[in-house]
Structure formats: C-alpha cells, structure tokens
Design a protein around this motif. Structure first.
Motif, short mmCIF file in Angstrom:
data_model
loop_
_atom_site.label_atom_id
_atom_site.label_comp_id
_atom_site.label_asym_id
_atom_site.label_seq_id
_atom_site.Cartn_x
_atom_site.Cartn_y
_atom_site.Cartn_z
N LYS A 1 0.82 -1.21 0.00
CA LYS A 1 0.00 0.00 0.00
C LYS A 1 0.85 1.26 0.00
O LYS A 1 0.42 2.31 -0.45
N ARG B 1 6.68 3.21 -4.83
CA ARG B 1 5.81 2.44 -3.93
C ARG B 1 6.09 0.96 -4.09
O ARG B 1 6.51 0.50 -5.15
N LYS C 1 -3.65 3.27 -7.01
CA LYS C 1 -4.67 3.51 -5.98
C LYS C 1 -5.93 4.09 -6.60
O LYS C 1 -7.05 3.72 -6.22
N LYS C 2 -5.76 4.99 -7.55
CA LYS C 2 -6.91 5.61 -8.21
C LYS C 2 -7.72 4.56 -8.95
O LYS C 2 -8.96 4.55 -8.89
N GLY D 1 -7.92 1.48 -8.17
CA GLY D 1 -8.61 0.70 -7.15
C GLY D 1 -9.89 1.36 -6.68
O GLY D 1 -10.91 0.70 -6.50
N LEU E 1 -4.23 -4.44 -7.33
CA LEU E 1 -3.36 -4.33 -6.17
C LEU E 1 -1.88 -4.33 -6.54
O LEU E 1 -1.03 -3.87 -5.78
#
Length: 291
Positions: free
Chosen positions: A30, A59, A244-245, A247, A288
């Motif tokens: 994450k 990340r 993340k967007k 997701g 992910l």
C-alpha cells in the motif's frame, strides 16, 4: 501507462580488486516499504541510497541489497613483518638472558603473538569508488523499472479485456430491461384478474405500477457504470502511479453493479450481473499490483 509493483533488477560492476553487486526486488504494498542490506563500507551513504531507490520505485515492498566480492589475494590478512622481527629479537634476547631454550618452531610461536596478522589499515570510500557504486545502483534500478513496465503492459492488456467484457455485458442487459417492465406489469394485472370479485381503480393501478417500476429502474446505475468504465480507461493512459486511483474506480464500479443486481428482479439480468461481478473481481485482484 501502468507499471506493476512487481519487479527485479540486478547489476554488477568491477572496481580495482572488488566486484560490487546490487540487487533490487519489489512486490506490491500500500505504501513504500523499503528494506536495505548495505555493505559496511557504504553505510555512510545509506540515506543517499534510500533517496535514489524511493525516487525510482515510488511504492512497493522493496528489498535492496549491495555487497562486495573481493579477490582472494586482496582479502588475505597481511603479516606484519616488522612486528615479527621485533618479537623474534625479543624472544632470542630473553632466551639468552634467562637460559631458556628457543622455540623449536619459530613460525608457530610468532604467528600466535598479538597483532602479527591483524589488519591495521582502514579502508576509506573514495569519490571515484562511490561514483562507480552510484552507476551500478542506477543500472539495477533501471533494470527493475524496465521489468515493472513490462509487467504493467500485461496488466493493462488484462484490464482492457475485462473492461471490454463488462461493457459488453452492460449492453446485454438492455433487451431484458425493456422486456422486464412489461413482464412486471402483466404479472401484476394477471394476479389481480385471478382474484375473483375484485374491483380496482385502473388509474390508481397505473400510478402504483409507475412508482414500482421507477424503483426498479437501473438507467442511472447503467449510466454511472459506463462513466466509471470510461474513467478507468482514461486513468490507465495517465502517467504511472495511478494504481490507488484505479482501485477506487473499481470500488465504484462494484457499487453500481451490485445495485443493478439488487434491482434486476429477473433471472436473466441477474445472471449477467454475476458475470460482471466475476470480471470486476479479477480486476480488483490485479489492481493491487499496479503502481
């Protein structure tokens, strides 16, 4: 362009009698979770190394290792000849002075004495060597980034296929949706007719039918889902770092699909919704891994 968080990079460089190895591994996470194993000689540069890795990889759960492999000759501990000679003279002098026999095996005796084989020089990191180290780190980071881009292209192809499938399934709902309204109307009217001696207000019935059918209307859900599908495609085309967007968009798609299923009230439509959920679940699993 999507990048995967999964990657591997390795590079090697030679500097004088040393061989410098750098290895970088990355998995999904994450946030940035960086673990380093750095050769003692380069630990003074740990913050600079961490900054370079963080900037390149952004990340992921990252394992970074740098170690030195030395030539066998360079790694041998030197013998202090001057100290051996000094010990030799002292032992001979003491043996003569106190009438003590000299050692039968001088080498065994002398090599056991303190500091005869101790490494006395302190190795310092020069600018020239550090420049070599930075180059090999950059090479390993470039290799893992290239790996991530390659994996990201595979993710993008999979996402595109799944989004296309959901869009097609969404189109497949439309014929059943139109037939469903008439089917609901007929079922209610036939039910009323089946009850003997029942008198009802046809105008009131029409009003109730309209209200009931409006509650089951999925036009808004279909429109929002179509918008989310388009937004997902547009986001994939943006620079790397949108995992993340993507997701969050997938979560919104799931909400619209679930609402459509709860309102469908028809077996054929519910079957299509189940297929849409299956396609979306595969997207959620793989998103992910997206950077």
């Amino acid at each position: 362009m999507i990048q995967s968080m999964t990657g591997y990079g390795k590079a090697v460089a030679n500097y004088k009698e040393k061989k410098i190895h750098v290895e970088v591994k990355s998995l999904n996470s994450k946030a940035l979770d960086l673990s380093t194993r750095i050769a003692p000689m380069y630990r003074e540069k740990e913050m600079e190394i961490r900054q370079a890795v963080s900037k390149a990889l952004v990340r992921g759960k990252i394992d970074f290792s740098i170690w030195i492999e030395k030539d066998a000759g360079a790694d041998a501990v030197p013998i202090n000849g001057a100290l051996v000679e000094n010990y030799h003279q002292q032992i001979k002098q003491i043996a003569t002075q106190y009438a003590i026999p000299e050692p039968a095996d001088w080498w065994v005796t002398l090599l056991r004495l303190p500091d005869v084989t101790a490494r006395t020089e302190v190795e310092e990191l020069t600018d020239d060597e550090w420049n070599t180290v930075k180059d090999v780190i950059d090479s390993a980071l470039n290799e893992i980034v290239a790996f991530r881009i390659q994996e990201g292209a595979a993710l993008e192809r999979m996402f595109t296929e799944k989004i296309d499938n959901i869009a097609q399934l969404l189109d497949n709902i439309e014929p059943y949706e139109k037939a469903r309204v008439e089917k609901i109307r007929n079922r209610i009217v036939e039910g009323l007719k089946a009850i003997p001696e029942v008198d009802y207000d046809k105008n009131r019935l029409e009003q109730e039918l309209i209200y009931y059918i409006e509650k089951l209307d999925i036009s808004e859900e279909k429109q929002r889902l179509a918008n989310h599908l388009r937004y997902f495609r547009d986001t994939m085309a943006e620079p790397a770092g949108q995992g993340k967007k993507l997701g969050f968009i997938a979560q919104e798609m799931g909400r619209e699909i679930n609402t459509t299923g709860s309102k469908s009230n028809m077996a054929e439509m519910q079957n299509i919704v189940v297929k849409m959920k299956d396609e979306l679940e595969q997207i959620k699993e793989q998103v992910l891994n997206a950077l």
